[in-house]
Design a protein around this motif. Sequence first.
Motif, PDB file in Angstrom:
ATOM      1  N   ALA A  56       8.846  -7.451  10.358  1.00 23.63           N
ATOM      2  CA  ALA A  56       8.972  -6.041  10.340  1.00 23.63           C
ATOM      3  C   ALA A  56       8.151  -5.715   8.793  1.00 23.63           C
ATOM      4  CB  ALA A  56      10.561  -5.592  10.083  1.00 23.63           C
ATOM      5  N   LEU A  57       8.478  -6.532   7.902  1.00 18.37           N
ATOM      6  CA  LEU A  57       7.822  -6.449   6.488  1.00 18.37           C
ATOM      7  C   LEU A  57       6.210  -6.447   6.653  1.00 18.37           C
ATOM      8  CD1 LEU A  57      10.022  -8.518   4.399  1.00 18.37           C
ATOM      9  CD2 LEU A  57       9.661  -6.046   4.188  1.00 18.37           C
ATOM     10  N   ILE A  58       5.850  -7.378   7.606  1.00 16.85           N
ATOM     11  CA  ILE A  58       4.271  -7.300   7.544  1.00 16.85           C
ATOM     12  C   ILE A  58       3.656  -6.260   8.246  1.00 16.85           C
ATOM     13  CG2 ILE A  58       2.356  -8.630   8.846  1.00 16.85           C
ATOM     14  CD1 ILE A  58       3.922 -11.454   8.274  1.00 16.85           C
ATOM     15  N   THR A  59       4.354  -5.729   9.244  1.00 19.14           N
ATOM     16  CA  THR A  59       4.118  -4.500  10.020  1.00 19.14           C
ATOM     17  C   THR A  59       3.906  -3.303   8.969  1.00 19.14           C
ATOM     18  OG1 THR A  59       4.819  -5.404  12.049  1.00 19.14           O
ATOM     19  CG2 THR A  59       4.312  -2.930  11.841  1.00 19.14           C
ATOM     20  N   GLY A  60       4.967  -3.047   8.230  1.00 25.34           N
ATOM     21  CA  GLY A  60       4.981  -1.968   7.505  1.00 25.34           C
ATOM     22  C   GLY A  60       4.158  -2.045   6.282  1.00 25.34           C
ATOM     23  N   ALA A  61       3.709  -3.377   5.686  1.00 21.03           N
ATOM     24  CA  ALA A  61       2.715  -3.366   4.634  1.00 21.03           C
ATOM     25  C   ALA A  61       1.290  -3.312   5.315  1.00 21.03           C
ATOM     26  CB  ALA A  61       2.562  -4.923   4.022  1.00 21.03           C
ATOM     27  N   THR A  62       1.337  -3.617   6.403  1.00 17.54           N
ATOM     28  CA  THR A  62      -0.161  -3.173   7.169  1.00 17.54           C
ATOM     29  C   THR A  62      -0.285  -1.765   7.145  1.00 17.54           C
ATOM     30  OG1 THR A  62      -0.036  -5.406   8.253  1.00 17.54           O
ATOM     31  CG2 THR A  62      -1.718  -3.660   9.192  1.00 17.54           C
ATOM     32  N   ALA A  63       0.549  -1.173   7.777  1.00 17.51           N
ATOM     33  CA  ALA A  63       0.430   0.413   7.964  1.00 17.51           C
ATOM     34  C   ALA A  63       0.569   0.957   6.511  1.00 17.51           C
ATOM     35  CB  ALA A  63       2.059   0.829   8.601  1.00 17.51           C
ATOM     36  N   LEU A  64       1.062   0.605   5.565  1.00 17.99           N
ATOM     37  CA  LEU A  64       1.008   1.328   4.356  1.00 17.99           C
ATOM     38  C   LEU A  64      -0.576   0.949   3.662  1.00 17.99           C
ATOM     39  CD1 LEU A  64       2.402   2.744   1.566  1.00 17.99           C
ATOM     40  CD2 LEU A  64       3.290   0.529   1.174  1.00 17.99           C
ATOM     41  N   GLY A  65      -0.961  -0.232   3.840  1.00 15.26           N
ATOM     42  CA  GLY A  65      -2.174  -0.487   3.204  1.00 15.26           C
ATOM     43  C   GLY A  65      -3.229   0.251   3.997  1.00 15.26           C
ATOM     44  N   GLY A  66      -3.229   0.549   5.156  1.00 12.64           N
ATOM     45  CA  GLY A  66      -4.235   1.219   6.151  1.00 12.64           C
ATOM     46  C   GLY A  66      -4.148   2.597   5.336  1.00 12.64           C
ATOM     47  N   SER A  67      -3.016   3.321   5.267  1.00 11.64           N
ATOM     48  CA  SER A  67      -2.743   4.653   4.597  1.00 11.64           C
ATOM     49  C   SER A  67      -3.014   4.614   3.245  1.00 11.64           C
ATOM     50  CB  SER A  67      -1.299   4.792   4.855  1.00 11.64           C
ATOM     51  OG  SER A  67      -1.004   6.259   4.202  1.00 11.64           O
ATOM     52  N   LEU A  68      -2.987   3.854   2.512  1.00 11.64           N
ATOM     53  CA  LEU A  68      -3.525   3.711   1.128  1.00 11.64           C
ATOM     54  C   LEU A  68      -5.103   3.871   0.928  1.00 11.64           C
ATOM     55  CD1 LEU A  68      -1.266   1.716  -1.174  1.00 11.64           C
ATOM     56  CD2 LEU A  68      -1.434   4.173  -1.323  1.00 11.64           C
ATOM     57  N   ASN A  69      -5.553   2.914   2.140  1.00 11.76           N
ATOM     58  CA  ASN A  69      -6.695   2.993   2.046  1.00 11.76           C
ATOM     59  C   ASN A  69      -7.547   4.285   2.390  1.00 11.76           C
ATOM     60  OD1 ASN A  69      -9.557   1.787   1.948  1.00 11.76           O
ATOM     61  ND2 ASN A  69      -9.363   1.059   4.265  1.00 11.76           N
ATOM     62  N   ASN A  70      -7.125   4.998   3.465  1.00  5.41           N
ATOM     63  CA  ASN A  70      -7.570   6.125   3.652  1.00  5.41           C
ATOM     64  C   ASN A  70      -7.090   7.306   2.485  1.00  5.41           C
ATOM     65  OD1 ASN A  70      -7.969   5.566   6.304  1.00  5.41           O
ATOM     66  ND2 ASN A  70      -6.027   5.917   7.139  1.00  5.41           N
ATOM     67  N   GLN A  71      -6.373   7.230   1.960  1.00  3.76           N
ATOM     68  CA  GLN A  71      -6.150   8.132   0.811  1.00  3.76           C
ATOM     69  C   GLN A  71      -7.209   7.930  -0.245  1.00  3.76           C
ATOM     70  OE1 GLN A  71      -4.524  10.675   1.588  1.00  3.76           O
ATOM     71  NE2 GLN A  71      -2.548  10.526   0.232  1.00  3.76           N
ATOM     72  N   PHE A  72      -7.459   6.669  -0.578  1.00  2.00           N
ATOM     73  CA  PHE A  72      -8.386   6.523  -1.567  1.00  2.00           C
ATOM     74  C   PHE A  72      -9.761   6.728  -1.296  1.00  2.00           C
ATOM     75  CE2 PHE A  72      -5.293   3.570  -3.602  1.00  2.00           C
ATOM     76  CZ  PHE A  72      -5.094   4.231  -4.816  1.00  2.00           C
ATOM     77  N   ASN A  73     -10.018   6.612  -0.007  1.00  2.00           N
ATOM     78  CA  ASN A  73     -11.359   6.925   0.891  1.00  2.00           C
ATOM     79  C   ASN A  73     -11.651   8.452   0.646  1.00  2.00           C
ATOM     80  OD1 ASN A  73     -12.528   4.203   0.965  1.00  2.00           O
ATOM     81  ND2 ASN A  73     -11.581   4.256   3.320  1.00  2.00           N
ATOM     82  N   GLU A  74     -10.526   9.110   1.039  1.00  2.00           N
ATOM     83  CA  GLU A  74     -10.708  10.623   1.024  1.00  2.00           C
ATOM     84  C   GLU A  74     -10.941  11.142  -0.744  1.00  2.00           C
ATOM     85  OE1 GLU A  74     -10.926  13.053   3.152  1.00  2.00           O
ATOM     86  OE2 GLU A  74     -11.087  11.273   4.641  1.00  2.00           O
ATOM     87  N   LEU A  75     -10.033  10.235  -1.389  1.00  2.00           N
ATOM     88  CA  LEU A  75     -10.328  10.677  -2.939  1.00  2.00           C
ATOM     89  C   LEU A  75     -11.807  10.433  -3.574  1.00  2.00           C
ATOM     90  CD1 LEU A  75      -8.963  11.739  -5.770  1.00  2.00           C
ATOM     91  CD2 LEU A  75      -8.460   9.245  -5.895  1.00  2.00           C
ATOM     92  N   SER A  76     -12.358   9.495  -3.042  1.00  4.92           N
ATOM     93  CA  SER A  76     -13.624   9.087  -3.452  1.00  4.92           C
ATOM     94  C   SER A  76     -14.730   9.964  -2.925  1.00  4.92           C
ATOM     95  CB  SER A  76     -13.853   7.683  -3.102  1.00  4.92           C
ATOM     96  OG  SER A  76     -15.296   7.226  -3.287  1.00  4.92           O
ATOM     97  N   LYS A  77     -14.425  10.482  -1.876  1.00  4.28           N
ATOM     98  CA  LYS A  77     -15.511  11.429  -1.112  1.00  4.28           C
ATOM     99  C   LYS A  77     -15.294  12.893  -1.819  1.00  4.28           C
ATOM    100  CE  LYS A  77     -15.071   9.467   3.592  1.00  4.28           C
ATOM    101  NZ  LYS A  77     -14.719   9.848   5.060  1.00  4.28           N
TER     102      LYS A  77
END
Length: 70
Positions: A30-51
Motif C-alpha cells: 500500500a505504501l509503495i502504491t501510494g508513493a508511486t501515485a504521489l510521485g507521478g502526480s508531483l511530476n505532472n505538477q512540476f512539468n506544468e509549472l515549468s511549462k
Amino acid sequence: MTKIFARLMKDESGATAIEYGLIAALISVALITGATALGGSLNNQFNELSKTLDFKKTTAGGTGTGGTGG
C-alpha cells in the motif's frame, strides 16, 4: 508421543508470526502504491509549472537572466 503432537497442534505462535508478516507485506504494498501515485502526480505538477514559467518568460521577451539586458 500423542501428547507432544497434541501440544504442537495447539501451539499457534508460528501462525501469529505469519499473520504479522502478511500484514507487514500488505502495508508495504500500500505504501509503495501510494508513493508511486504521489510521485507521478508531483511530476505532472512540476512539468506544468515549468511549462507555464517557460511560456511567461518567452512572451515577456526576457532573456531569463534577470538583468536589464544592457
